[in-house]
Motif scaffolding. Sequence first.
Motif, short mmCIF file in Angstrom:
data_model
loop_
_atom_site.label_atom_id
_atom_site.label_comp_id
_atom_site.label_asym_id
_atom_site.label_seq_id
_atom_site.Cartn_x
_atom_site.Cartn_y
_atom_site.Cartn_z
N LEU A 38 0.83 -1.20 0.00
CA LEU A 38 0.00 0.00 0.00
C LEU A 38 0.86 1.26 0.00
O LEU A 38 0.58 2.22 -0.71
CB LEU A 38 -0.93 0.00 1.22
N SER A 39 1.95 1.24 0.78
CA SER A 39 2.83 2.41 0.82
C SER A 39 3.49 2.63 -0.54
O SER A 39 3.63 3.77 -0.99
CB SER A 39 3.90 2.24 1.88
N ALA A 40 3.90 1.52 -1.17
CA ALA A 40 4.53 1.65 -2.48
C ALA A 40 3.54 2.23 -3.48
O ALA A 40 3.89 3.07 -4.32
CB ALA A 40 5.02 0.29 -2.95
N ALA A 41 2.28 1.80 -3.36
CA ALA A 41 1.24 2.34 -4.25
C ALA A 41 1.08 3.84 -4.04
O ALA A 41 0.90 4.60 -5.00
CB ALA A 41 -0.09 1.64 -3.98
N GLU A 42 1.17 4.26 -2.78
CA GLU A 42 1.08 5.69 -2.47
C GLU A 42 2.16 6.46 -3.23
O GLU A 42 1.89 7.50 -3.85
CB GLU A 42 1.33 5.88 -0.98
N LEU A 87 3.63 -3.62 -8.58
CA LEU A 87 4.40 -2.43 -8.24
C LEU A 87 5.88 -2.76 -8.21
O LEU A 87 6.26 -3.87 -7.82
CB LEU A 87 3.97 -1.93 -6.86
N THR A 88 6.67 -1.81 -8.63
CA THR A 88 8.11 -2.07 -8.60
C THR A 88 8.61 -1.98 -7.16
O THR A 88 8.29 -1.05 -6.44
CB THR A 88 8.86 -1.01 -9.43
N CYS A 89 9.32 -2.99 -6.75
CA CYS A 89 9.84 -3.01 -5.38
C CYS A 89 11.34 -3.20 -5.43
O CYS A 89 11.83 -4.33 -5.47
CB CYS A 89 9.18 -4.11 -4.57
N ASP A 90 12.09 -2.12 -5.50
CA ASP A 90 13.55 -2.24 -5.49
C ASP A 90 14.11 -1.59 -4.23
O ASP A 90 13.35 -1.20 -3.34
CB ASP A 90 14.14 -1.62 -6.76
N ALA A 91 15.40 -1.46 -4.19
CA ALA A 91 16.06 -0.94 -2.99
C ALA A 91 15.60 0.49 -2.69
O ALA A 91 15.40 0.85 -1.53
CB ALA A 91 17.57 -0.98 -3.18
N THR A 92 15.42 1.28 -3.76
CA THR A 92 15.04 2.68 -3.52
C THR A 92 13.65 2.76 -2.88
O THR A 92 13.42 3.57 -1.98
CB THR A 92 15.05 3.48 -4.83
N THR A 93 12.74 1.90 -3.35
CA THR A 93 11.40 1.92 -2.75
C THR A 93 11.49 1.54 -1.28
O THR A 93 10.85 2.16 -0.43
CB THR A 93 10.47 0.93 -3.48
#
Lengths: 504, 216
Positions: free
Chosen positions: A483-487, B50-56
């Motif tokens: 959810l935070s990433a989506a934000e 969603l892209t999930c890399d180190a920066t995220t």
Amino acid sequence: MSHQLGRVVSEILHRYFGEIVQQVGKDLFTYGSKPISMIVKTTGLPRAQVVESLRTLLKFHLATFEPSSNEVNADYKLIPDNVLLLIRYPRYLLQMKSKYGSEAELLIEELLQQATCSATILLVTIAKKYKDDEVKNITMSKLKDTFISLATAGYIQQAPVEEVKEGCEIPTLVPVATIVPELDTRHLLHAMTMDISEITDNVYWEVNYDRFHLDFRDEIMIKAVTRRIDENAGEMLQHLLRLMYLTSAPWAPESNPTPVLELRECCQRVAAEKPHLNQHFDQYLKVLEENGAGFVRRCGEAGGGQYMVRPRQAAHALLLCTLEHCVTERLGSNAARIFRLINSKKYIEEDDIQKHAMLPNKECKELTYKLLEEHFISVQPMRKAASAGGLAKAIYLYHINLHEVAHTAAELCYRALHNVCRRAAHERRRHARLLDKQRRVRTIVHGMRLRGEPQPNIDDVEETLTPPELAVLTSVEKRLKQLSAAELELDRTLFILKWYFMYP
Amino acid sequence: MAGRGRGRGSGLSLTQEQYQALGITRGDNTPAPLAPPPLFPKLETKPLPLTCDATTDYMLIVKDQFIEYLHESPAYVKLQARTDGIERYSDKYKLLSLNAKQGKVLDCVWNRMPSELRPQTARVRVVRKRKLNDTTDISKRLETLESKELQEESGETTVVNENEDVKKDAMEEEELEDEEEQDYEVDDGTDYANNYFDNGEDYDEEDDNLDDGPVY
């Protein structure tokens, strides 16, 4: 100032500052500007808490005030755009860390937490906080140099100064030009030994969000060109943008003309790293101009040719891409095809859509009406003045009003953002007890590690979290993270939309 | 005159051909929807990951830290701690932890705030307390009183007596100081001084008001 925006703003205030600030913020959003007594009346909160909430809102630049007509009380007004910026704070920090290193990151982090702070207090607090940290190795002179370079680059600026008129109790804030300060390391080291309250430094600083946004804009443009052509073209655009800052206003819709010779010099300087760019300079420039989505335009022949960068055009192109993507994801690729077709023809009749989109008749109609229903396209009826027969009294022209569609997309973003915040709050509330327990176990274990207690004891404490509890916790954490990433992603989209709205 | 046969509203309603052109035919008129649309409509396609890399990850950590900082700071306004009327052993500690932050005031540049937001009342209180607690102040006052007394008595006393007097005065001064401090503490500590007697006037007044309300 839409209903959806109000809902998002209130959710964000709830997440960051709690229920009472949320109520005050919501009230201010609904009623525009109002004095304290009115807020107390409509929210039904005690006056002291309303005052506290207003302090919080003013401190973090989420609200402004101006003297009301009687010049004794102040009218307060919420700034919804600044509330939305709270979500962007991590991005600012990432930018700082990757561009200027960890000292700059610490500085900006502390300044964001304090909202406004004088240079001495800022530096002294950071130095005190990391005095014993061997890994980061923060020294006062390094901090001071970073502060000065950040001020020079415009990432931080002087906060507006108060101006009190006679007979009026409400100060008015006047923005001032930033003067890069002369800081003395010895003086700062001396201040380290003093108490914070004894430091007298009344030049206050704040973060300049606009400067960060310029960086984001440049990054997006360079990335777009890099993906469309190649890295060398991206490098060329970067040089062009740098030259643009020298001659024109940073947010200008179109830069002043830049002579090719200057650009060539820039490229020659980096010839060692990018030999291709130097060798095929003319070709790259040509490709960039003809196939770069209109980011760059040739605007004169004098001095071997002159080029200008066009951020307005870039915002337009990127907005179109965003909208197309949005339509694709919501209604499918066929709808996106109709959307593109209408955009390329400007005004088009329904029959022509069917002819050109090359889709089955019924499907095409259905998709067109769906697009119309979701406000991605609009329709313009044209009445024929003197038609003899009953047939074809009016023709209906489909077209895209880009500004309106951008607003539709912004509404969608706000709604999604609200849903994300709401859902995350719900998850957190549902598992509040478990999350609290986990936090407590973590602090206890951390304390034990520091005291150097034996491993079996630590294991004992850690085992108070049972395996099923741990399983639930990991799943909750995963969901919250998503959810935070989506934000963050939604904020990126909103940035492009806001950029487009900047050019009327 | 050709339009007459089609009825009066020919300007507004559409003809059969036009309806057909819009895709509405006689046979398959869609029935009016009876139920409201679902609150959570089903997604037709799965959303993109969603892209999930180190920066995220970095940004998420930083965000959580920032929010945690805000929650700990006085910027996070909380309701006054309240109990539900049942006394519990843990109440004391809960209230303590909840009210720990109440005393703290947000650190702002007060000159740049409207005067109504500045913490004036708190400041006045602090100053008053200090006046009472400060022993030097009390002793100063006593000294002035003492000197007045001395001036009155100066005609009668001799030099030797004066010395003795000064000593005595010093003793008295100390005693006075002790007494004052004790008095102060006693006043605060017990509630004998508080008036709990309720003569019932307030109650009556309220009742009266209620009765008076609806009379016009």
